[in-house]
Design a protein around this motif. Structure first.
Motif, short mmCIF file in Angstrom:
data_model
loop_
_atom_site.label_atom_id
_atom_site.label_comp_id
_atom_site.label_asym_id
_atom_site.label_seq_id
_atom_site.Cartn_x
_atom_site.Cartn_y
_atom_site.Cartn_z
N LYS A 143 6.72 83.15 46.32
CA LYS A 143 6.59 83.92 45.19
C LYS A 143 7.34 85.29 45.91
N ARG A 189 7.09 87.20 47.25
CA ARG A 189 6.47 89.16 47.40
C ARG A 189 7.12 89.58 49.09
N SER A 221 -0.20 85.51 39.69
CA SER A 221 0.81 84.36 38.62
C SER A 221 2.69 83.55 39.16
N ASN A 264 5.12 83.56 38.76
CA ASN A 264 6.60 83.99 38.83
C ASN A 264 6.82 84.31 40.53
N SER A 298 4.66 87.00 33.92
CA SER A 298 3.89 85.99 34.76
C SER A 298 4.23 85.36 33.19
N GLU A 349 -2.79 88.95 31.81
CA GLU A 349 -3.48 88.18 33.24
C GLU A 349 -5.08 88.63 32.68
#
Ligand code: TXA
Ligand code: MG
Length: 317
Positions: A43, A45, A131, A133, A139, A168
């Motif tokens: 991701k 993140r 999610s 993405n 998403s 979501e």
């Protein structure tokens, strides 16, 4: 056929994107910290946000979290479906600490999509899935969206067509006296209140402050009880050492190595468990060796900085 292969990949610690009724999820074995580390890596993140663990239903959930009567009522009404419940981690819960970002709570949900249900059943483990993405992007509600953004990061994408709900799940915190809506989503507040009575909104809570701005930040700082000292280049005999790489500093009371090989995925997988293990009475401080600021190292350093901040914002876990 493809479900069996997807389940095999999940059990082998690989990532599989799969459809839920809300959005597509980027799934990995929630009990395998290395698999969870791969999710954060894929991701991109900037930090470790706690993830939702997906289960078949309430009987699975009972083994992972401290279930209660409110959860029972909600699950009877909304599961499988777009409602995520945050509950205290059960004693001996196999959910990896990295999946909950070191928190003592677990977000759990039973998705309604038949393909998600089939995958969970075949894998035989709870599936951690944000999610599917890349961080900061929208998403995905179709398999093509996942292929565009994460196609090269996953072992397999299960195509279940367009998602029917498209937003979501609602995230509801059941760990305080009054349930708190952390994220609005597919299950409406009105429908939830019809089952369990009044629900608080996270913003309306007292003593909120900046930490409550977004659900991902709510009580999501794991902070050890002992002070944390970063970028250590030496260590004293009363300190615990969180080492990284093949040459750990010598002289600590107790040393745990995030990754002898210097592998950031392995380090991420060990991070929260190692911090907890060093948070013990015979250690006055936790010294942490430098961790590179690339790849998953960004998220690792973000969490370490929060652990070292000592501003009382940590949940303590
Ligand atoms: O519909 C959905 O919920 C999708 C599908 C794949 O299930 N998943 C999803 O995951 O949206 P994600 O990671 O994008 O969002 C999870 C949300 C975040 O807002 C996170 O902060 C919150 O759930 N969350 C997870 N664990 C939590 C915990 N222990 N305490 C508080 N919030 C938590
Ligand atoms: Mg998301």
């Amino acid at each position: 056929m493809s479900i069996a292969e997807a389940a095999r990949l999940i059990r082998a610690g690989e990532l599989v994107a799969f459809p839920t009724e809300t959005v597509y999820g980027l799934g990995g074995d929630a009990t395998n910290a290395r698999a969870v580390a791969k999710i954060f890596e894929a991701k991109g993140r900037p930090q470790f946000n706690p993830l939702i663990s997906h289960v078949a239903g309430a009987s699975d959930a009972r083994r992972l979290v401290q279930w209660n009567t409110t959860a029972d009522k909600l699950a009877a009404k909304f599961w499988p479906g777009p409602l995520t419940l945050v509950l205290p981690r059960a004693a001996g819960s196999p959910i990896a600490l990295l999946a909950t970002a070191g928190l003592d709570t677990v977000a759990i949900r039973a998705p309604a999509h038949p393909m998600a249900q089939a995958l969970i059943a075949a894998a035989g483990v709870p599936i951690a899935a944000p999610s599917a993405n890349r961080s900061g992007a929208v998403s995905p509600t179709r398999a093509e969206h996942v292929a565009e953004s994460l196609g090269d990061k996953v072992a397999m994408i299960l195509d279940g067509g367009p998602c029917t709900v498209g937003v979501e799940s609602t995230v509801l915190d059941l760990t305080s006296e009054r349930p708190v809506l952390l994220r609005p989503g597919g299950a409406t507040r009105e429908a939830i209140e019809a089952v369990i009575g009044p629900v608080a909104l996270s913003d309306a809570l007292p003593s909120g402050g900046a930490a409550r701005k977004s659900p991902g930040q709510l009580r999501s700082h794991y902070a050890p009880g002992r002070p944390v000292r970063l970028e250590a280049t030496s260590v004293s005999a009363d300190e615990g050492l969180l080492a990284f790489g093949p040459r750990p500093l010598a002289g600590a009371r107790k040393t745990l190595n995030l990754s002898v090989a210097g592998d950031l995925g392995e380090a991420a997988a060990n991070l929260f468990a190692d911090l907890r293990a060093l948070d013990r009475p015979d250690i006055v401080r936790i010294a942490v060796m430098p961790v590179p600021h690339s790849g998953l190292g960004l998220a690792i350093n973000d969490r370490l900085r929060r652990a070292a901040a000592d501003d009382g914002s940590g949940s303590g876990g």
